[in-house]
Design a protein around this motif. Structure first.
Motif, PDB file in Angstrom:
ATOM      1  N   LYS A  13      -4.028  -7.409 -22.909  1.00 45.94           N
ATOM      2  CA  LYS A  13      -4.559  -8.278 -21.852  1.00 45.94           C
ATOM      3  C   LYS A  13      -3.534  -8.411 -20.728  1.00 45.94           C
ATOM      4  CE  LYS A  13      -6.586 -12.848 -21.072  1.00 45.94           C
ATOM      5  NZ  LYS A  13      -7.331 -12.437 -19.945  1.00 45.94           N
ATOM      6  N   GLU A  14      -2.269  -8.583 -21.070  1.00 46.46           N
ATOM      7  CA  GLU A  14      -1.211  -8.654 -20.057  1.00 46.46           C
ATOM      8  C   GLU A  14      -1.148  -7.357 -19.252  1.00 46.46           C
ATOM      9  OE1 GLU A  14       2.664  -9.652 -21.625  1.00 46.46           O
ATOM     10  OE2 GLU A  14       1.792 -11.217 -22.889  1.00 46.46           O
ATOM     11  N   THR A  15      -1.287  -6.236 -19.949  1.00 50.30           N
ATOM     12  CA  THR A  15      -1.252  -4.940 -19.280  1.00 50.30           C
ATOM     13  C   THR A  15      -2.409  -4.807 -18.313  1.00 50.30           C
ATOM     14  OG1 THR A  15      -0.145  -3.926 -21.150  1.00 50.30           O
ATOM     15  CG2 THR A  15      -1.286  -2.438 -19.641  1.00 50.30           C
ATOM     16  N   GLN A  16      -3.589  -5.220 -18.733  1.00 51.77           N
ATOM     17  CA  GLN A  16      -4.762  -5.150 -17.869  1.00 51.77           C
ATOM     18  C   GLN A  16      -4.551  -5.996 -16.612  1.00 51.77           C
ATOM     19  OE1 GLN A  16      -8.401  -6.626 -19.605  1.00 51.77           O
ATOM     20  NE2 GLN A  16      -9.660  -5.644 -18.050  1.00 51.77           N
ATOM     21  N   THR A  22      -1.419  -4.557  -9.687  1.00 55.30           N
ATOM     22  CA  THR A  22      -0.890  -3.360  -9.025  1.00 55.30           C
ATOM     23  C   THR A  22      -1.940  -2.746  -8.113  1.00 55.30           C
ATOM     24  OG1 THR A  22       0.631  -2.931 -10.853  1.00 55.30           O
ATOM     25  CG2 THR A  22       0.113  -1.073  -9.406  1.00 55.30           C
ATOM     26  N   LYS A  23      -3.176  -2.680  -8.578  1.00 57.76           N
ATOM     27  CA  LYS A  23      -4.263  -2.146  -7.751  1.00 57.76           C
ATOM     28  C   LYS A  23      -4.436  -2.984  -6.489  1.00 57.76           C
ATOM     29  CE  LYS A  23      -7.055   0.029 -11.376  1.00 57.76           C
ATOM     30  NZ  LYS A  23      -8.342  -0.032 -12.092  1.00 57.76           N
ATOM     31  N   ALA A  24      -4.370  -4.295  -6.613  1.00 61.36           N
ATOM     32  CA  ALA A  24      -4.506  -5.169  -5.442  1.00 61.36           C
ATOM     33  C   ALA A  24      -3.332  -4.957  -4.484  1.00 61.36           C
ATOM     34  CB  ALA A  24      -4.576  -6.632  -5.885  1.00 61.36           C
ATOM     35  N   ARG A  25      -2.137  -4.757  -5.022  1.00 64.15           N
ATOM     36  CA  ARG A  25      -0.956  -4.540  -4.186  1.00 64.15           C
ATOM     37  C   ARG A  25      -1.065  -3.241  -3.399  1.00 64.15           C
ATOM     38  NH1 ARG A  25       3.817  -1.923  -5.009  1.00 64.15           N
ATOM     39  NH2 ARG A  25       3.413  -1.561  -7.200  1.00 64.15           N
ATOM     40  N   MET A  26      -1.817  -2.277  -3.897  1.00 68.12           N
ATOM     41  CA  MET A  26      -1.959  -0.991  -3.214  1.00 68.12           C
ATOM     42  C   MET A  26      -2.632  -1.135  -1.851  1.00 68.12           C
ATOM     43  SD  MET A  26      -0.469   1.343  -5.041  1.00 68.12           S
ATOM     44  CE  MET A  26       0.758   0.063  -5.273  1.00 68.12           C
ATOM     45  N   ASP A  27      -3.328  -2.266  -1.626  1.00 69.90           N
ATOM     46  CA  ASP A  27      -3.912  -2.536  -0.304  1.00 69.90           C
ATOM     47  C   ASP A  27      -2.833  -2.834   0.733  1.00 69.90           C
ATOM     48  OD1 ASP A  27      -6.589  -2.165  -0.944  1.00 69.90           O
ATOM     49  OD2 ASP A  27      -6.881  -4.257  -1.523  1.00 69.90           O
ATOM     50  N   THR A  28      -1.616  -3.161   0.286  1.00 66.77           N
ATOM     51  CA  THR A  28      -0.537  -3.505   1.214  1.00 66.77           C
ATOM     52  C   THR A  28       0.507  -2.395   1.346  1.00 66.77           C
ATOM     53  OG1 THR A  28       0.813  -4.576  -0.493  1.00 66.77           O
ATOM     54  CG2 THR A  28      -0.819  -5.950   0.656  1.00 66.77           C
ATOM     55  N   VAL A  29       0.405  -1.368   0.521  1.00 65.70           N
ATOM     56  CA  VAL A  29       1.353  -0.250   0.592  1.00 65.70           C
ATOM     57  C   VAL A  29       0.826   0.761   1.602  1.00 65.70           C
ATOM     58  CG1 VAL A  29       2.418   1.642  -0.698  1.00 65.70           C
ATOM     59  CG2 VAL A  29       2.119  -0.590  -1.790  1.00 65.70           C
ATOM     60  N   MET A  30       1.622   1.035   2.623  1.00 67.86           N
ATOM     61  CA  MET A  30       1.188   1.922   3.699  1.00 67.86           C
ATOM     62  C   MET A  30       1.778   3.322   3.547  1.00 67.86           C
ATOM     63  SD  MET A  30      -0.765   0.081   5.484  1.00 67.86           S
ATOM     64  CE  MET A  30      -1.154  -1.636   5.306  1.00 67.86           C
ATOM     65  N   VAL A  31       0.948   4.320   3.849  1.00 71.84           N
ATOM     66  CA  VAL A  31       1.354   5.721   3.825  1.00 71.84           C
ATOM     67  C   VAL A  31       1.083   6.286   5.214  1.00 71.84           C
ATOM     68  CG1 VAL A  31       0.912   7.985   2.797  1.00 71.84           C
ATOM     69  CG2 VAL A  31       0.785   5.926   1.373  1.00 71.84           C
ATOM     70  N   ALA A  32       2.128   6.828   5.839  1.00 73.24           N
ATOM     71  CA  ALA A  32       1.992   7.385   7.184  1.00 73.24           C
ATOM     72  C   ALA A  32       1.968   8.911   7.117  1.00 73.24           C
ATOM     73  CB  ALA A  32       3.143   6.926   8.067  1.00 73.24           C
ATOM     74  N   TYR A  85      -0.988   5.768  -5.368  1.00 72.29           N
ATOM     75  CA  TYR A  85      -1.858   4.881  -6.139  1.00 72.29           C
ATOM     76  C   TYR A  85      -1.855   5.258  -7.616  1.00 72.29           C
ATOM     77  CZ  TYR A  85      -6.110   2.323  -7.445  1.00 72.29           C
ATOM     78  OH  TYR A  85      -7.008   1.486  -8.054  1.00 72.29           O
ATOM     79  N   ASP A  86      -2.105   6.531  -7.892  1.00 71.58           N
ATOM     80  CA  ASP A  86      -2.164   6.985  -9.286  1.00 71.58           C
ATOM     81  C   ASP A  86      -0.841   6.763 -10.005  1.00 71.58           C
ATOM     82  OD1 ASP A  86      -4.767   7.754  -8.820  1.00 71.58           O
ATOM     83  OD2 ASP A  86      -4.305   9.892  -8.627  1.00 71.58           O
ATOM     84  N   VAL A  89      -0.270   2.820 -10.594  1.00 70.41           N
ATOM     85  CA  VAL A  89      -1.168   2.257 -11.605  1.00 70.41           C
ATOM     86  C   VAL A  89      -0.809   2.793 -12.996  1.00 70.41           C
ATOM     87  CG1 VAL A  89      -3.576   2.153 -12.400  1.00 70.41           C
ATOM     88  CG2 VAL A  89      -3.028   1.768  -9.983  1.00 70.41           C
ATOM     89  N   ALA A  90      -0.495   4.080 -13.090  1.00 67.77           N
ATOM     90  CA  ALA A  90      -0.102   4.649 -14.384  1.00 67.77           C
ATOM     91  C   ALA A  90       1.196   4.017 -14.881  1.00 67.77           C
ATOM     92  CB  ALA A  90       0.058   6.165 -14.270  1.00 67.77           C
ATOM     93  N   ALA A  91       2.141   3.780 -13.967  1.00 70.02           N
ATOM     94  CA  ALA A  91       3.403   3.149 -14.361  1.00 70.02           C
ATOM     95  C   ALA A  91       3.161   1.732 -14.869  1.00 70.02           C
ATOM     96  CB  ALA A  91       4.380   3.146 -13.191  1.00 70.02           C
ATOM     97  N   ALA A  92       2.295   0.987 -14.206  1.00 67.23           N
ATOM     98  CA  ALA A  92       1.984  -0.377 -14.641  1.00 67.23           C
ATOM     99  C   ALA A  92       1.325  -0.364 -16.017  1.00 67.23           C
ATOM    100  CB  ALA A  92       1.084  -1.068 -13.627  1.00 67.23           C
ATOM    101  N   ALA A  93       0.437   0.574 -16.225  1.00 67.24           N
ATOM    102  CA  ALA A  93      -0.254   0.668 -17.513  1.00 67.24           C
ATOM    103  C   ALA A  93       0.711   1.082 -18.617  1.00 67.24           C
ATOM    104  CB  ALA A  93      -1.409   1.654 -17.421  1.00 67.24           C
ATOM    105  N   LYS A  94       1.567   2.035 -18.325  1.00 69.81           N
ATOM    106  CA  LYS A  94       2.489   2.537 -19.336  1.00 69.81           C
ATOM    107  C   LYS A  94       3.486   1.465 -19.753  1.00 69.81           C
ATOM    108  CE  LYS A  94       5.822   6.126 -20.361  1.00 69.81           C
ATOM    109  NZ  LYS A  94       6.585   7.260 -19.880  1.00 69.81           N
ATOM    110  N   ASP A  95       4.006   0.715 -18.783  1.00 71.93           N
ATOM    111  CA  ASP A  95       4.991  -0.322 -19.087  1.00 71.93           C
ATOM    112  C   ASP A  95       4.436  -1.382 -20.025  1.00 71.93           C
ATOM    113  OD1 ASP A  95       6.927   0.861 -17.560  1.00 71.93           O
ATOM    114  OD2 ASP A  95       6.636  -0.442 -15.816  1.00 71.93           O
TER     115      ASP A  95
END
Length: 107
Positions: A13-16, A22-32, A85-86, A89-95
């Motif tokens: 549950k904590e991982t989820q 992390t997915k929500a934070r991806m809205d604030t990470v910018m890629v130029a 993104y991938d 999210v994978a790092a968050a899930a793995k941790d």
């Protein structure tokens, strides 16, 4: 054994929750990204939303060239954003995954 199962369920549950944050934070990470000659520049979020497009005046004179630039540059930016993104999210899930012998979902 039952205590271990409850602990594991809590950890899942904590991982989820961590993955969702992390997915929500991806809205604030910018890629130029920009074209090779810097005539077109774009910024997208890691969650693949276009934020900015800057077009040099000289591209406005040739519709077909502008379309090509947009397609190429946006595709490069979206590819990079998807990779960020991938990875995140994978790092968050793995941790947060419990250590279950024989089950290696993420390497």
């Amino acid at each position: 054994m039952f205590g271990d199962m409850m602990g594991m369920m809590g950890k899942l549950k904590e991982t989820q929750e961590k993955v969702e944050a992390t997915k929500a934070r991806m809205d604030t990470v910018m890629v130029a990204e920009e074209s090779s000659d810097s005539l077109l520049k774009t910024t997208v979020t890691a969650s693949r939303k276009i934020k900015t497009i800057e077009i040099a005046d000289e591209l406005l004179e040739d519709k077909e060239q502008l379309e090509d630039y947009l397609i190429l540059t946006l595709n490069k930016a979206l590819k990079k954003a998807g990779e960020v993104y991938d990875h995140e999210v994978a790092a968050a899930a793995k941790d947060g995954m419990p250590n279950i012998p024989g089950l290696e979902m993420f390497k």
